[in-house]
Design a protein around this motif. Sequence first.
Motif, mmCIF file in Angstrom:
data_model
loop_
_atom_site.group_PDB
_atom_site.id
_atom_site.type_symbol
_atom_site.label_atom_id
_atom_site.label_comp_id
_atom_site.label_asym_id
_atom_site.label_seq_id
_atom_site.Cartn_x
_atom_site.Cartn_y
_atom_site.Cartn_z
ATOM 1 N N GLN A 29 0.821 -1.206 0.000
ATOM 2 C CA GLN A 29 0.000 0.000 0.000
ATOM 3 C C GLN A 29 0.855 1.257 0.000
ATOM 4 N N GLU A 30 2.013 1.200 0.617
ATOM 5 C CA GLU A 30 2.864 2.378 0.750
ATOM 6 C C GLU A 30 3.739 2.619 -0.472
ATOM 7 N N LEU A 31 3.842 1.645 -1.376
ATOM 8 C CA LEU A 31 4.702 1.808 -2.547
ATOM 9 C C LEU A 31 4.051 2.730 -3.572
ATOM 10 N N PRO A 32 4.811 3.665 -4.160
ATOM 11 C CA PRO A 32 4.282 4.475 -5.260
ATOM 12 C C PRO A 32 4.299 3.681 -6.565
ATOM 13 N N PHE A 33 3.578 4.174 -7.568
ATOM 14 C CA PHE A 33 3.635 3.550 -8.883
ATOM 15 C C PHE A 33 4.941 3.925 -9.580
ATOM 16 N N CYS A 34 5.460 3.001 -10.407
ATOM 17 C CA CYS A 34 6.731 3.211 -11.088
ATOM 18 C C CYS A 34 6.552 4.052 -12.349
ATOM 19 N N SER A 35 7.591 4.798 -12.678
ATOM 20 C CA SER A 35 7.673 5.393 -14.005
ATOM 21 C C SER A 35 8.284 4.361 -14.938
ATOM 22 N N SER A 36 8.200 4.572 -16.240
ATOM 23 C CA SER A 36 8.720 3.594 -17.198
ATOM 24 C C SER A 36 10.215 3.393 -17.027
ATOM 25 N N SER A 37 10.967 4.451 -16.720
ATOM 26 C CA SER A 37 12.417 4.310 -16.550
ATOM 27 C C SER A 37 12.730 3.492 -15.305
ATOM 28 N N GLU A 38 11.913 3.646 -14.253
ATOM 29 C CA GLU A 38 12.123 2.863 -13.039
ATOM 30 C C GLU A 38 11.858 1.388 -13.300
ATOM 31 N N ILE A 39 10.867 1.096 -14.142
ATOM 32 C CA ILE A 39 10.561 -0.292 -14.467
ATOM 33 C C ILE A 39 11.755 -0.961 -15.145
ATOM 34 N N ARG A 40 12.465 -0.231 -15.991
ATOM 35 C CA ARG A 40 13.614 -0.811 -16.693
ATOM 36 C C ARG A 40 14.789 -1.054 -15.752
ATOM 37 N N ASN A 41 15.046 -0.102 -14.833
ATOM 38 C CA ASN A 41 16.313 -0.109 -14.103
ATOM 39 C C ASN A 41 16.204 -0.485 -12.629
ATOM 40 N N ASN A 44 15.694 -2.775 -6.702
ATOM 41 C CA ASN A 44 15.373 -2.780 -5.278
ATOM 42 C C ASN A 44 13.873 -2.812 -5.047
ATOM 43 N N PHE A 45 13.086 -2.608 -6.103
ATOM 44 C CA PHE A 45 11.639 -2.704 -6.087
ATOM 45 C C PHE A 45 11.008 -1.794 -5.036
ATOM 46 N N THR A 46 11.225 -0.497 -5.228
ATOM 47 C CA THR A 46 10.659 0.515 -4.345
ATOM 48 C C THR A 46 9.407 1.149 -4.945
ATOM 49 N N CYS A 47 8.914 0.568 -6.031
ATOM 50 C CA CYS A 47 7.675 1.051 -6.633
ATOM 51 C C CYS A 47 6.910 -0.144 -7.198
ATOM 52 N N LYS A 48 5.678 0.076 -7.623
ATOM 53 C CA LYS A 48 4.825 -1.015 -8.093
ATOM 54 C C LYS A 48 4.255 -0.676 -9.464
ATOM 55 N N VAL A 49 3.797 -1.699 -10.182
ATOM 56 C CA VAL A 49 3.239 -1.522 -11.522
ATOM 57 C C VAL A 49 1.925 -2.280 -11.633
ATOM 58 N N VAL A 343 8.538 -14.631 -15.382
ATOM 59 C CA VAL A 343 8.064 -15.792 -16.141
ATOM 60 C C VAL A 343 6.558 -15.739 -16.360
ATOM 61 N N LEU A 344 5.817 -15.411 -15.331
ATOM 62 C CA LEU A 344 4.353 -15.497 -15.402
ATOM 63 C C LEU A 344 3.715 -14.296 -16.081
ATOM 64 N N TYR A 345 4.307 -13.111 -15.882
ATOM 65 C CA TYR A 345 3.677 -11.889 -16.374
ATOM 66 C C TYR A 345 4.527 -11.114 -17.382
ATOM 67 N N GLY A 346 5.760 -11.584 -17.610
ATOM 68 C CA GLY A 346 6.650 -10.839 -18.494
ATOM 69 C C GLY A 346 7.049 -9.505 -17.907
ATOM 70 N N CYS A 347 6.988 -9.390 -16.573
ATOM 71 C CA CYS A 347 7.246 -8.140 -15.862
ATOM 72 C C CYS A 347 7.802 -8.492 -14.492
ATOM 73 N N ILE A 350 7.037 -5.463 -8.826
ATOM 74 C CA ILE A 350 5.962 -5.773 -7.893
ATOM 75 C C ILE A 350 4.635 -5.307 -8.457
ATOM 76 N N CYS A 351 3.639 -6.179 -8.384
ATOM 77 C CA CYS A 351 2.323 -5.858 -8.930
ATOM 78 C C CYS A 351 1.531 -4.984 -7.954
ATOM 79 N N SER A 352 0.686 -4.138 -8.479
ATOM 80 C CA SER A 352 -0.057 -3.204 -7.646
ATOM 81 C C SER A 352 -1.269 -3.825 -6.961
#
Length: 353
Positions: A29-41, A44-49, A343-347, A350-352
């Motif tokens: 709940q406390e994680l912010p949503f990721c920007s596209s650049s954060e998703i690539r790099n 540490n998984f400090t955001c969610k998608v 493997v399961l989601y191609g991503c 962390i899922c939102s």
Amino acid sequence: MGEIYSCHRDLIKRLHVLNADKYAAKALQELPFCSSSEIRNEWNFTCKVQCPDPHFATAVTKLQPKFQITCDTLLDTDESPEVSEVPMFNFTDQCFRDELYKLCSDDEPVPNIVHYVFFGIYELTFFHFLSIWSTHIIQKPCAILIHGNTLVSGPLWDRLVKAATNLIRVRRAPPSDIFGNTIHLIEHKADVARLEAVRDFGGIYMDSDEILLRPLDPLRKYDFTLSHAYDYNLSNGLIMSSRNASFVNIWYSEYGTYDGEVWGHHSTIVPFELSQKHPHLIHVENKTFVNPDFEHVDLIFEENFDWRNNYAIHLFIRKYELEHNFTDIRHLNTTMGSVARHVLYGCKDICSD
């Protein structure tokens, strides 16, 4: 006393899982949503998608075999009609071997056939599913062969056979001896069986907790490939071999000196020693199949490891105490979680929800 201790240990394990779930839900709940650049790099998984649907949710739901093997030695099973549509042949069936090789061969020495060895396994677990699905969705093999002495079943097996139309069961008993030397340990029986599988069929052998992360096609040009797990050995959890490769035959012949009291010698040390003697017969990867290694499983179970340079990763499930499923893996903030989501989601992120 042993039963009391076992119950106490199981209770602690269940409480640990419940507390972990509560903590994960709060952290999510406390994680912010990721920007596209954060998703690539981000590692540490400090955001969610917003994760997509799993690959298998949109896969075929009716068994439609990729090819038809014309041998008249197809074995019958007593399973339900749907699952029994997965073809089954004897390991020694020469017609089956020749037909499969003809159907799956291409211009590369190593045919795009994947092998698993399941001795004494009756129900497919989540991690078994994850391994097989990783090869199916990433390697896109011509065929996935499940070698074993049991008929694997269960809800996850049913889900797998509905979505993967290239499964074939290969019936074989665990080898009891080799060159007159008795094999007692089931792990050593599996060591021998995997060499016989890639020797006789060619292809890619995968351990049931080895997860493929990117296609192995760049390595199929070599007659035989293994990877270091440590500098002094070669892992046999992922093997790539042409049919009847010289290296696999030499390795197999070394089992003439097999000693069942010595753990791992013929499976990891012997191939390393042979690679020093016959470097022209083998391509050696530098820990791209096994990294982290057995001594650093905390990097898999408790931390986040950057696996982008790996072809595959070994999860060492025998050292892992928790069970997972398609739901909780979406929020698991460890290497185990990122690998499963990849493997399961191609991503990997962390899922939102």
